[in-house]
Scaffold this active site. Structure first.
Site, PDB file in Angstrom:
ATOM      1  N   HIS A 268       0.874  -1.179   0.000  1.00 46.18           N
ATOM      2  CA  HIS A 268       0.000   0.000   0.000  1.00 46.18           C
ATOM      3  C   HIS A 268       0.917   1.237   0.000  1.00 46.18           C
ATOM      4  CE1 HIS A 268      -2.671   3.004   1.952  1.00 46.18           C
ATOM      5  NE2 HIS A 268      -3.679   2.263   1.529  1.00 46.18           N
TER       6      HIS A 268
ATOM      7  N   ASP B  44       3.210  -4.690   7.656  1.00 45.95           N
ATOM      8  CA  ASP B  44       1.981  -3.904   7.587  1.00 45.95           C
ATOM      9  C   ASP B  44       0.826  -4.889   7.728  1.00 45.95           C
ATOM     10  OD1 ASP B  44      -0.324  -2.657   6.805  1.00 45.95           O
ATOM     11  OD2 ASP B  44       0.523  -1.715   5.019  1.00 45.95           O
TER      12      ASP B  44
ATOM     13  N   GLN C  12      -4.442  -5.323   6.826  1.00 47.65           N
ATOM     14  CA  GLN C  12      -5.455  -6.204   6.226  1.00 47.65           C
ATOM     15  C   GLN C  12      -5.396  -7.619   6.792  1.00 47.65           C
ATOM     16  OE1 GLN C  12      -7.821  -5.074   4.478  1.00 47.65           O
ATOM     17  NE2 GLN C  12      -7.044  -3.091   3.807  1.00 47.65           N
TER      18      GLN C  12
ATOM     19  N   LYS D 194     -10.217  -0.726  10.611  1.00 47.10           N
ATOM     20  CA  LYS D 194     -10.356  -1.877   9.706  1.00 47.10           C
ATOM     21  C   LYS D 194     -10.636  -3.151  10.496  1.00 47.10           C
ATOM     22  CE  LYS D 194      -7.049   0.006   6.362  1.00 47.10           C
ATOM     23  NZ  LYS D 194      -7.860   0.504   5.250  1.00 47.10           N
TER      24      LYS D 194
ATOM     25  N   CYS E  20      -4.948   2.623  -3.526  1.00 43.45           N
ATOM     26  CA  CYS E  20      -3.713   3.138  -2.907  1.00 43.45           C
ATOM     27  C   CYS E  20      -2.587   2.121  -3.058  1.00 43.45           C
ATOM     28  CB  CYS E  20      -3.905   3.501  -1.438  1.00 43.45           C
ATOM     29  SG  CYS E  20      -5.197   4.710  -1.176  1.00 43.45           S
TER      30      CYS E  20
HETATM   31  N1  7TS Z   1      -1.756  -0.681   4.718  1.00 40.19           N
HETATM   32  C1  7TS Z   1      -2.674  -1.434   4.098  1.00 40.19           C
HETATM   33  C2  7TS Z   1      -2.340  -2.826   3.673  1.00 40.19           C
HETATM   34  C3  7TS Z   1      -3.939  -0.898   3.875  1.00 40.19           C
HETATM   35  O1  7TS Z   1      -4.854  -1.650   3.274  1.00 40.19           O
HETATM   36  C4  7TS Z   1      -4.235   0.420   4.284  1.00 40.19           C
HETATM   37  C5  7TS Z   1      -5.545   1.084   3.996  1.00 40.19           C
HETATM   38  C6  7TS Z   1      -3.238   1.140   4.958  1.00 40.19           C
HETATM   39  C7  7TS Z   1      -2.013   0.552   5.146  1.00 40.19           C
HETATM   40  C8  7TS Z   1      -3.477   2.505   5.498  1.00 40.19           C
HETATM   41  O2  7TS Z   1      -4.321   2.441   6.606  1.00 40.19           O
HETATM   42  P1  7TS Z   1      -4.783   3.769   7.352  1.00 40.19           P
HETATM   43  O3  7TS Z   1      -5.777   3.286   8.344  1.00 40.19           O
HETATM   44  O4  7TS Z   1      -3.587   4.365   7.985  1.00 40.19           O
HETATM   45  O5  7TS Z   1      -5.377   4.662   6.305  1.00 40.19           O
HETATM   46  N2  7TS Z   1      -6.233   0.509   2.916  1.00 40.19           N
HETATM   47  C9  7TS Z   1      -7.325   1.005   2.313  1.00 40.19           C
HETATM   48  C10 7TS Z   1      -7.990   0.298   1.295  1.00 40.19           C
HETATM   49  O6  7TS Z   1      -7.671  -0.800   0.887  1.00 40.19           O
HETATM   50  N3  7TS Z   1      -9.022   1.035   0.877  1.00 40.19           N
HETATM   51  O7  7TS Z   1      -9.037   2.177   1.570  1.00 40.19           O
HETATM   52  C11 7TS Z   1      -7.991   2.161   2.473  1.00 40.19           C
END
Ligand code: 7TS
Length: 419
Positions: free
Chosen positions: A136, A213, A216, A239, A377
């Site tokens: 990401h 990371d 997910q 999430k 992203c």
């Molecule tokens: N890493 C992964 C694997 C992600 O899927 C996401 C957000 C992030 C980092 C960033 O997370 P945040 O909470 O700091 O924003 N992924 C997504 C997505 O798949 N659709 O919208 C956000």
């Protein structure tokens, strides 16, 4: 269920009562465009059960004050609840020590913390940072910024046409210049589950620390940071059925102690003069200012909720959903699934011949179905497959087989409309 992916061996030891579970999520009763909401955008942000909202409200109505500051009843209560949430998160990922759980505002913030706290201190000119092609943007851009500042280089582990990392290529990239490996546990764009344990072991053989990371992964599978032996593990509350504005950086104590703080301010210090500041101990050294106290406590409640269902049962149900979705979408002529890794979790990315993903998303929305469309992203993943975007359905334990069928019927309707 037949094996479509390698993850399908887990069997249920008792079926998940999805209808009962859905009753815990008020938003799932919503109707959108006259149809029952079919929420398949959980990878972007999942929904919160009533128990999390109740916990948040209880804190706001009867427990709120600033933490770590005062001896009065409310401040001590708030501090106890906030630190209690930290211990819930510690148990959730099986960290050895509660101090290894640093509250951040999310995954992005956690990765930036490592880039500043570890990267700016330990990475210099000529050093290398190894990332996978599946990352990401939040596990790419902070490292690029650091590499530019320090004169370091980014090395990328390639992936195959199924969306799996090439382990032999990965091993070749590890060398005496490598100062960090950053890899996603589960790809948000394709659903690939990376062999993180094996990749961490390979990095450690060369003395290289690894940041995983886990944004997910934590909503879908049991994560044990001691078993993985990762040096850092980042994830977001929103999430995993918790509130926005809160996330976690797990770090091994040895690293957290050696790292420099990311943000300066109140609560992260022991003493301050205009000449010199001494920093607080881990984890407070990394939690400058008033943290999102209510969100942290809400995240603790989300951990309780998920534990109440059981990660094994969540995994088994989601495997069935993904399996069914994969089989049904594969049957549709003119629809191509992007990402067919042996091991996948909860994500189905696809393209419909002759229809832009944005139109797919718009037409599905007319049926009450929420999917994400775009590059997710993860533009390098799209570049690897030579496409600008996909439509992505991402599942949670509260989704049903009927919802998968609604998605498939929705895609059929889109195809019909576009002739
Ligand atoms: N890493 C992964 C694997 C992600 O899927 C996401 C957000 C992030 C980092 C960033 O997370 P945040 O909470 O700091 O924003 N992924 C997504 C997505 O798949 N659709 O919208 C956000």
């Amino acid at each position: 269920m037949n094996a479509v992916h390698g993850v399908l061996t887990t069997r249920r030891d008792g079926a998940l009562d999805v209808e009962r579970i859905r009753g815990d999520f008020p938003v799932l009763r919503l109707r959108v465009n006259g149809k029952p909401l079919v929420f398949l955008d959980n990878a972007a942000s999942s929904q919160m059960p009533q128990a999390v909202m109740d916990r948040w409200l209880k804190y706001q109505t009867t427990q709120h004050a600033n933490i770590h500051r005062a001896v009065h009843y409310l401040s001590e209560t708030a501090t106890a609840e906030y630190e209690g949430a930290r211990r819930k998160l510690q148990a959730f990922i099986n960290a050895r020590d509660e101090r290894e759980v640093v509250f951040t505002s999310g995954t992005t913030d956690a990765i930036n913390l490592v880039a500043h706290g570890y990267g700016r201190k330990f990475i210099g000119p000529g050093d290398e940072i190894v990332l996978t092609h599946l990352e990401h943007h939040s596990n790419i851009v902070p490292w690029q910024m650091l590499a530019q500042e320090k004169g370091a280089a980014i090395r990328v582990v390639p992936i195959n046409d199924r969306g799996e990392v090439l382990l032999e290529e990965y091993r070749k990239l590890l060398n005496p210049h490598t100062k960090l490996v950053g890899l996603t546990h589960v790809s948000n764009a394709l659903g690939t589950v990376n062999p993180v344990r094996e990749m961490i072991a390979a990095a450690h053989e060369k003395g290289v620390p690894v940041l995983v990371d886990g944004a997910q992964a934590v909503p879908h599978m049991k994560v044990d940071v001691q078993d993985l032996d990762c040096d850092f593990y980042a994830f977001s509350g929103h999430k995993m059925f918790g509130p926005t504005g809160i996330g976690v950086l797990y770090g091994k104590m040895g690293w957290l102690e050696k790292m420099q703080p990311f943000k300066g301010g109140g609560d992260m210090i022991l003493s301050v003069t205009f000449e010199k500041t001494t920093y607080n101990t881990v984890p407070y050294k990394f939690e400058a200012g008033t943290p999102p106290i209510a969100a942290a406590i809400g995240l603790g409640a989300a951990v309780d909720y998920v534990n109440g269902i059981g990660m094994d049962r969540i995994h088994a149900h989601e495997t069935d959903l993904l399996d069914h979705a994969t089989q049904e979408v594969n049957r549709l002529a003119g629809v191509r699934i992007i990402g067919m890794a042996e091991k996948k979790a909860a994500v189905l990315s696809f393209v419909v011949d002759g229809v832009h993903p944005h139109d797919v998303g718009t037409l599905l929305n007319e049926e009450g179905i929420a999917v994400r469309t775009g590059h997710h992203c993860a533009q390098p993943v799209m570049q690897r497959f030579g496409i600008p975007a996909t439509s992505r359905a991402s599942f949670a334990f509260y989704n049903t087989m009927a919802e998968v069928d609604a998605l498939v019927a929705g895609i059929r309707k889109v195809q019909k409309l576009f002739g």
